[in-house]
Scaffold this active site. Structure first.
Site, PDB file in Angstrom:
ATOM      1  N   HIS A  79       0.810  -1.348   0.070  1.00 31.38           N
ATOM      2  CA  HIS A  79       0.023   0.152  -0.227  1.00 31.38           C
ATOM      3  C   HIS A  79       1.097   1.051  -0.209  1.00 31.38           C
ATOM      4  O   HIS A  79       1.910   1.403   0.753  1.00 31.38           O
ATOM      5  CB  HIS A  79      -0.680  -0.005   1.130  1.00 31.38           C
ATOM      6  CG  HIS A  79      -1.656   1.040   1.580  1.00 31.38           C
ATOM      7  ND1 HIS A  79      -2.415   1.671   0.539  1.00 31.38           N
ATOM      8  CD2 HIS A  79      -2.286   1.538   2.810  1.00 31.38           C
ATOM      9  CE1 HIS A  79      -3.256   2.732   0.951  1.00 31.38           C
ATOM     10  NE2 HIS A  79      -3.108   2.832   2.467  1.00 31.38           N
ATOM     11  N   GLU A  81       0.317   4.435   1.049  1.00 30.58           N
ATOM     12  CA  GLU A  81       0.086   5.401   1.987  1.00 30.58           C
ATOM     13  C   GLU A  81       1.380   5.704   3.063  1.00 30.58           C
ATOM     14  O   GLU A  81       1.984   4.691   3.094  1.00 30.58           O
ATOM     15  CB  GLU A  81      -1.293   5.188   2.781  1.00 30.58           C
ATOM     16  CG  GLU A  81      -1.684   6.474   3.491  1.00 30.58           C
ATOM     17  CD  GLU A  81      -3.144   6.358   4.023  1.00 30.58           C
ATOM     18  OE1 GLU A  81      -3.659   5.305   3.969  1.00 30.58           O
ATOM     19  OE2 GLU A  81      -3.748   7.310   4.450  1.00 30.58           O
ATOM     20  N   ASP A  83       2.093   6.023   5.927  1.00 32.28           N
ATOM     21  CA  ASP A  83       2.397   5.376   7.210  1.00 32.28           C
ATOM     22  C   ASP A  83       3.189   4.085   6.918  1.00 32.28           C
ATOM     23  O   ASP A  83       3.475   3.488   7.795  1.00 32.28           O
ATOM     24  CB  ASP A  83       1.118   5.286   7.870  1.00 32.28           C
ATOM     25  CG  ASP A  83      -0.228   4.635   7.182  1.00 32.28           C
ATOM     26  OD1 ASP A  83      -0.306   4.707   5.912  1.00 32.28           O
ATOM     27  OD2 ASP A  83      -0.885   3.895   7.847  1.00 32.28           O
ATOM     28  N   HIS A 147      -8.023   0.007   1.715  1.00 31.38           N
ATOM     29  CA  HIS A 147      -8.888   1.060   1.637  1.00 31.38           C
ATOM     30  C   HIS A 147      -8.708   2.150   0.627  1.00 31.38           C
ATOM     31  O   HIS A 147      -9.555   3.173   0.364  1.00 31.38           O
ATOM     32  CB  HIS A 147      -9.279   1.914   2.836  1.00 31.38           C
ATOM     33  CG  HIS A 147      -8.105   2.472   3.447  1.00 31.38           C
ATOM     34  ND1 HIS A 147      -7.948   3.912   3.640  1.00 31.38           N
ATOM     35  CD2 HIS A 147      -6.740   2.189   3.466  1.00 31.38           C
ATOM     36  CE1 HIS A 147      -6.852   4.311   3.824  1.00 31.38           C
ATOM     37  NE2 HIS A 147      -6.015   3.249   4.043  1.00 31.38           N
ATOM     38  N   ASP A 166      -3.721  -2.831   5.684  1.00 32.04           N
ATOM     39  CA  ASP A 166      -4.464  -2.376   6.556  1.00 32.04           C
ATOM     40  C   ASP A 166      -5.880  -3.025   7.153  1.00 32.04           C
ATOM     41  O   ASP A 166      -6.091  -2.903   8.131  1.00 32.04           O
ATOM     42  CB  ASP A 166      -5.120  -0.885   5.827  1.00 32.04           C
ATOM     43  CG  ASP A 166      -4.051   0.301   5.979  1.00 32.04           C
ATOM     44  OD1 ASP A 166      -3.429   0.263   6.646  1.00 32.04           O
ATOM     45  OD2 ASP A 166      -4.218   1.285   5.019  1.00 32.04           O
ATOM     46  N   TYR A 194     -11.789   1.038  13.901  1.00 36.98           N
ATOM     47  CA  TYR A 194     -10.947   1.167  12.489  1.00 36.98           C
ATOM     48  C   TYR A 194     -12.232   0.696  11.603  1.00 36.98           C
ATOM     49  O   TYR A 194     -11.996   1.407  10.368  1.00 36.98           O
ATOM     50  CB  TYR A 194     -10.054   0.243  12.664  1.00 36.98           C
ATOM     51  CG  TYR A 194      -8.907   0.244  11.646  1.00 36.98           C
ATOM     52  CD1 TYR A 194      -7.778   0.868  11.725  1.00 36.98           C
ATOM     53  CD2 TYR A 194      -9.094  -0.267  10.281  1.00 36.98           C
ATOM     54  CE1 TYR A 194      -6.939   1.011  10.724  1.00 36.98           C
ATOM     55  CE2 TYR A 194      -7.987  -0.317   9.496  1.00 36.98           C
ATOM     56  CZ  TYR A 194      -6.875   0.408   9.650  1.00 36.98           C
ATOM     57  OH  TYR A 194      -6.026   0.723   8.766  1.00 36.98           O
ATOM     58  N   HIS A 227      -1.402  -2.566  11.045  1.00 35.07           N
ATOM     59  CA  HIS A 227      -1.538  -1.754  12.282  1.00 35.07           C
ATOM     60  C   HIS A 227      -2.086  -2.662  13.220  1.00 35.07           C
ATOM     61  O   HIS A 227      -2.944  -3.380  13.065  1.00 35.07           O
ATOM     62  CB  HIS A 227      -2.621  -0.593  12.229  1.00 35.07           C
ATOM     63  CG  HIS A 227      -2.196   0.461  11.094  1.00 35.07           C
ATOM     64  ND1 HIS A 227      -1.332   1.239  11.380  1.00 35.07           N
ATOM     65  CD2 HIS A 227      -2.783   0.805   9.903  1.00 35.07           C
ATOM     66  CE1 HIS A 227      -1.198   1.948  10.174  1.00 35.07           C
ATOM     67  NE2 HIS A 227      -1.981   1.806   9.527  1.00 35.07           N
TER      68      HIS A 227
END
Ligand code: FEO
Length: 395
Positions: A79, A81, A83, A147, A166, A194, A227
């Site tokens: 992913h 993103e 983070d 997502h 995620d 979440y 996470h």
């Protein structure tokens, strides 16, 4: 320090105890979080994801203490993103030619964030595989819109671990890493929060994706998200919960959300709560003043509810900005199969109830016709509207 997940698979992420907000200020963090990256040391050495930008130097230093960076055969970017990709730039400066396996959309998101650096991208699709030696393979599964359009999961054969990124994660710091070591109550709450706040808009896609993963018939011993806790004890429990939550989830709960200027709308909120308990004693009723409550926690409560009642006084021919802001967020989350009703006081023009009804319809709620609209301070006779309102809400 790398920590063993199973056999030659290690966690090498960052436990973020200090984090208080995520996605800017849009997601509240109450129990810390983590960015989970993973290192596989088979005949090939594979790094799955990295950590958030502020922790990039520490991450690369830690990695260098564990392995010679030049021994990394490839990087999997599940992913784009930041983070999870935040340390990629720093890492790629040290090992610039290393292949990066990711989706076509991840090439766009990584180049969009870090620029066109000439990285050695290998675009993969669902079902593509990569041999990593010792008879093990990585299998890639696109997780489009779960997502982001660039999301994917990676599965390692023989170890039977799904690196789900995620999906199935929680913003929850678990120093011991694993779900069986975590506080079950906090973990389950954070997993639901979440889902409600990040994944619920894609619930329909999620249902199809869960079936696709099940149809691949891959044995899953561990689900390792990006996470929070790693699901090693009964890992399918979170898949089963996702299947439930993605199917217009509701419990026997009604949530009342309001804001108030001079406590009139608050009095109506409390009267509605009392009436719900009178008409349906087993129904869970929760009342929240929006301006004193975390908006993400409220969304978790909405997800659990079969109906909500939303209140605001009329102000400026409309509703309080705290309520309209929250309703805009509510619309984004695309809850399904829930009823809603509106209430509020007014003194001059009186638009709040019809406006609330419009906002709630727009957010996809089945809005009841009855509203509790009270002129100035609620008086005894005003509460006579409440039983019919509640009856319709519960019907
Ligand atoms: Fe979509 Fe954890 O980043």
């Amino acid at each position: 320090m790398k920590r063993r997940v199973k056999n030659n698979v290690y966690w090498i992420g960052y436990i973020d105890w200090e984090l208080k907000h995520f996605h800017g200020d849009d997601y509240s963090i109450e129990h810390g979080s983590s960015q989970n990256a993973y290192l596989i040391e088979e005949e090939k050495t594979v790094l799955i994801d990295t950590v958030w930008l502020p922790h990039r130097f520490e991450f690369v230093e830690n990695l260098e203490k564990e392995i010679d960076l030049n021994s990394i055969d490839c990087i999997i970017a599940n992913h784009g993103e930041c983070d999870h990709s935040g340390a990629l730039n720093t890492l790629m400066e040290k090992i610039p030619g290393t292949p990066i396996y990711c989706t076509a959309n991840a090439v766009k998101s990584l180049e969009g964030q870090y620029g066109k650096k000439g990285w050695n991208f290998h675009v993969v699709k669902t079902g593509d595989t990569l041999d990593i030696g010792n008879g093990k393979q990585l299998i890639f599964v696109e997780m489009r819109m779960l997502h982001w359009p660039d999301s994917m999961a990676t599965y390692i054969t023989k170890d039977n671990i799904l690196f789900s990124n995620d999906a199935f994660g929680q913003h929850y710091a678990v120093e011991e890493l694993f779900n069986d070591k975590a506080d079950q109550c906090v973990m389950n709450h954070e997993a639901m929060k979440y889902f409600a706040n990040i994944l619920n808009p894609y619930a329909m896609l999620l249902t199809r994706k869960l079936k696709e993963i099940t149809d691949l018939n891959l044995p899953i011993d561990i689900i390792a998200p990006s996470h929070g806790a790693i699901w090693r004890k009964d890992p399918m429990q979170i898949v089963e919960k996702y299947a439930l939550w993605a199917d217009a989830y509701q419990e026997d709960q009604v949530t009342i959300v309001y804001d108030t200027m001079w406590n009139g709308t608050e009095k109506i909120a409390h009267a509605i709560a009392r009436e719900i308990t009178k008409q349906s004693p087993d129904t869970v009723v929760k009342v929240f003043n929006l301006s004193k409550t975390d908006k993400n926690d409220l969304m978790t409560e909405v997800m659990k509810s079969k109906a909500i009642a939303v209140g605001s006084p009329t102000v400026g021919n409309d509703i309080l900005s705290s309520v309209s802001g929250w309703l805009a967020f509510l619309k984004q989350l695309k809850f399904k199969n829930k009823k809603a009703g509106a209430f509020g006081t007014w003194g001059w023009s009186g638009e709040s109830v019809p406006h609330l009804q419009t906002y709630l319809k727009d957010a996809g709620f089945d809005v009841i016709d009855e509203g509790v609209k009270v002129y100035w301070t609620p008086k005894e006779e005003d509460f006579e509207m409440v039983p019919a309102f509640v009856e319709s809400l519960l019907k």
